[in-house]
Design an enzyme around this catalytic site. Sequence first.
Site, PDB file in Angstrom:
ATOM      1  CB  CYS A  99      81.452 -18.647 -37.526  1.00 41.40           C
ATOM      2  SG  CYS A  99      82.953 -18.821 -36.562  1.00 41.40           S
ATOM      3  CG  HIS A 117      82.045 -16.054 -40.565  1.00 37.17           C
ATOM      4  ND1 HIS A 117      82.158 -15.246 -39.455  1.00 37.17           N
ATOM      5  CD2 HIS A 117      82.899 -17.099 -40.367  1.00 37.17           C
ATOM      6  CE1 HIS A 117      83.042 -15.774 -38.632  1.00 37.17           C
ATOM      7  NE2 HIS A 117      83.512 -16.898 -39.161  1.00 37.17           N
ATOM      8  CG  ASN A 170      86.457 -16.013 -37.342  1.00 37.91           C
ATOM      9  OD1 ASN A 170      85.374 -15.653 -36.900  1.00 37.91           O
ATOM     10  ND2 ASN A 170      86.659 -17.217 -37.848  1.00 37.91           N
TER      11      ASN A 170
HETATM   12  N1  ACO Z   1     102.475 -18.146 -38.874  1.00 36.77           N
HETATM   13  C1  ACO Z   1     103.414 -18.691 -39.675  1.00 36.77           C
HETATM   14  N2  ACO Z   1     103.283 -19.909 -40.249  1.00 36.77           N
HETATM   15  C2  ACO Z   1     102.160 -20.593 -39.973  1.00 36.77           C
HETATM   16  C3  ACO Z   1     101.137 -20.092 -39.120  1.00 36.77           C
HETATM   17  C4  ACO Z   1     101.331 -18.809 -38.566  1.00 36.77           C
HETATM   18  N3  ACO Z   1     100.422 -18.225 -37.755  1.00 36.77           N
HETATM   19  N4  ACO Z   1     100.145 -20.998 -39.048  1.00 36.77           N
HETATM   20  C5  ACO Z   1     100.525 -22.038 -39.819  1.00 36.77           C
HETATM   21  N5  ACO Z   1     101.729 -21.808 -40.371  1.00 36.77           N
HETATM   22  C6  ACO Z   1     102.497 -22.653 -41.277  1.00 36.77           C
HETATM   23  C7  ACO Z   1     102.104 -24.118 -41.175  1.00 36.77           C
HETATM   24  O1  ACO Z   1     102.799 -24.749 -40.138  1.00 36.77           O
HETATM   25  C8  ACO Z   1     102.530 -24.624 -42.538  1.00 36.77           C
HETATM   26  O2  ACO Z   1     103.911 -24.840 -42.524  1.00 36.77           O
HETATM   27  P1  ACO Z   1     104.552 -26.111 -43.294  1.00 36.77           P
HETATM   28  O3  ACO Z   1     104.198 -25.880 -44.736  1.00 36.77           O
HETATM   29  O4  ACO Z   1     106.000 -25.972 -42.978  1.00 36.77           O
HETATM   30  O5  ACO Z   1     103.890 -27.305 -42.707  1.00 36.77           O
HETATM   31  C9  ACO Z   1     102.258 -23.448 -43.470  1.00 36.77           C
HETATM   32  O6  ACO Z   1     102.172 -22.280 -42.614  1.00 36.77           O
HETATM   33  C10 ACO Z   1     100.966 -23.568 -44.249  1.00 36.77           C
HETATM   34  O7  ACO Z   1      99.907 -23.933 -43.377  1.00 36.77           O
HETATM   35  P2  ACO Z   1      98.462 -24.255 -43.914  1.00 36.77           P
HETATM   36  O8  ACO Z   1      97.609 -24.755 -42.801  1.00 36.77           O
HETATM   37  O9  ACO Z   1      98.586 -25.106 -45.152  1.00 36.77           O
HETATM   38  O10 ACO Z   1      97.983 -22.804 -44.358  1.00 36.77           O
HETATM   39  P3  ACO Z   1      96.678 -22.401 -45.130  1.00 36.77           P
HETATM   40  O11 ACO Z   1      97.029 -21.714 -46.381  1.00 36.77           O
HETATM   41  O12 ACO Z   1      95.696 -23.540 -45.215  1.00 36.77           O
HETATM   42  O13 ACO Z   1      96.065 -21.297 -44.177  1.00 36.77           O
HETATM   43  C11 ACO Z   1      94.304 -20.974 -42.578  1.00 36.77           C
HETATM   44  C12 ACO Z   1      95.642 -21.639 -42.868  1.00 36.77           C
HETATM   45  C13 ACO Z   1      94.490 -19.483 -42.601  1.00 36.77           C
HETATM   46  C14 ACO Z   1      93.846 -21.414 -41.187  1.00 36.77           C
HETATM   47  C15 ACO Z   1      93.256 -21.381 -43.632  1.00 36.77           C
HETATM   48  O14 ACO Z   1      93.274 -22.775 -43.804  1.00 36.77           O
HETATM   49  C16 ACO Z   1      91.865 -20.938 -43.296  1.00 36.77           C
HETATM   50  O15 ACO Z   1      91.560 -19.762 -43.293  1.00 36.77           O
HETATM   51  N6  ACO Z   1      90.930 -21.860 -43.058  1.00 36.77           N
HETATM   52  C17 ACO Z   1      89.544 -21.538 -42.813  1.00 36.77           C
HETATM   53  C18 ACO Z   1      89.297 -20.963 -41.468  1.00 36.77           C
HETATM   54  C19 ACO Z   1      87.835 -20.530 -41.390  1.00 36.77           C
HETATM   55  O16 ACO Z   1      87.240 -20.111 -42.357  1.00 36.77           O
HETATM   56  N7  ACO Z   1      87.202 -20.614 -40.278  1.00 36.77           N
HETATM   57  C20 ACO Z   1      85.773 -20.210 -40.295  1.00 36.77           C
HETATM   58  C21 ACO Z   1      85.041 -20.802 -39.361  1.00 36.77           C
HETATM   59  S1  ACO Z   1      85.611 -20.340 -37.793  1.00 36.77           S
HETATM   60  C22 ACO Z   1      84.446 -20.862 -36.635  1.00 36.77           C
HETATM   61  O17 ACO Z   1      83.393 -21.391 -36.929  1.00 36.77           O
HETATM   62  C23 ACO Z   1      84.819 -20.702 -35.197  1.00 36.77           C
END
Ligand code: ACO
Length: 325
Positions: A119, A252, A282
């Site tokens: 990214c 990004h 993304n």
């Molecule tokens: N729908 C519903 N529930 C979901 C989903 C979904 N799609 N995905 C996860 N959950 C659930 C999980 O299972 C978890 O449930 P639990 O509490 O019962 O265990 C709950 O939602 C919370 O999950 P978290 O992983 O804690 O959610 P978080 O708030 O951290 O959000 C996310 C996840 C969106 C992926 C976030 O961590 C994020 O944006 N991270 C950064 C990603 C990024 O910036 N990438 C950039 C680089 S990409 C590249 O280089 C290719």
Amino acid sequence: MTSFSRITGTGSYLPPRRVTNDDLARDLAGRGIETSDQWIIERTGIKARHFAAPDVTSSDLGLEAAKAALEAAGRSAAEVDLIIVATSTPDMVFPSVAAILQSKLGIAGCPAFDVQAVCSGFVYALTVADAMIRTGSAKCALVVGAEVFSRILDFNDRTTCVLFGDGAGAVVLEASAEPGILATDLHADGKHVGILCVPGNVSGGSVLGTPFLHMDGQAVFKLAVRVLEDAARTTLQKAGKTDQDIDWLIPHQANIRIMEGTARKLKLPREKLIVTVDEHGNTSAASVPLALDHAVRSGKVKKGDTLMLEGVGGGFTWGAVLLNY
Ligand code: ACO
């Protein structure tokens, strides 16, 4: 004396198939996987993304973006003397997407190569093109970010498959007596390979490992927020500028919470943040040039504006480019 590089045209392209969160939630429900429009919007800011048709490749998307950028710059493909494509989803193992794109543009002879920084790829590619122009190796570079991330998504993994989309963005970067690119700052830290990777490869006619994207979202989130502020501050310092000199922040487009957090840390009002993650998801290396082109074509970014472009992604890689548009 031309000792600077400047963007003279931007372009972008999204494949026509727009998939909303509700569309995706319906598809996943068919596999027994639960997600919702509300969860995806609240956690990421994403409302929809575009997916390419199965026979469409990164070079196809890149070609459309490149043609639009060349038209905006008033240049023909024949005038291009350098092609750099940032991508992690190439058409083939080799040759590069850049070489394939060169052929699709109907030109030959100029150097063409890919940059793989996930990214952060576009920010890396722009920095390399700037350096090559400033040292006189090129005068008119085509710098493209193009991805078909839908190909490496595991649609049984709701924690990743809702986050990404396909698309391409491009700029024409030309030698200039006036400063365009003011400063750049690139970094990588390979010890974080495991938090964001596609741990697969081709070997002996089979796929070795797993050819799907794996991400520890929370680990990526924490690192991203920290390094995006650092990269912006270092780049401003190198250019002798402050955060108040930034007219538009174009980070990004991964997650609206990371983007707003970065804007807050740089003391920039929300209005100065360019956001396309809501409609694009993304798109990895394509996200920054896609957002830039949308901001230019919507009339937000105007000639002379100071832009902070920022990338962060797998590797771990990160970086920033400060420029006068
Ligand atoms: N729908 C519903 N529930 C979901 C989903 C979904 N799609 N995905 C996860 N959950 C659930 C999980 O299972 C978890 O449930 P639990 O509490 O019962 O265990 C709950 O939602 C919370 O999950 P978290 O992983 O804690 O959610 P978080 O708030 O951290 O959000 C996310 C996840 C969106 C992926 C976030 O961590 C994020 O944006 N991270 C950064 C990603 C990024 O910036 N990438 C950039 C680089 S990409 C590249 O280089 C290719």
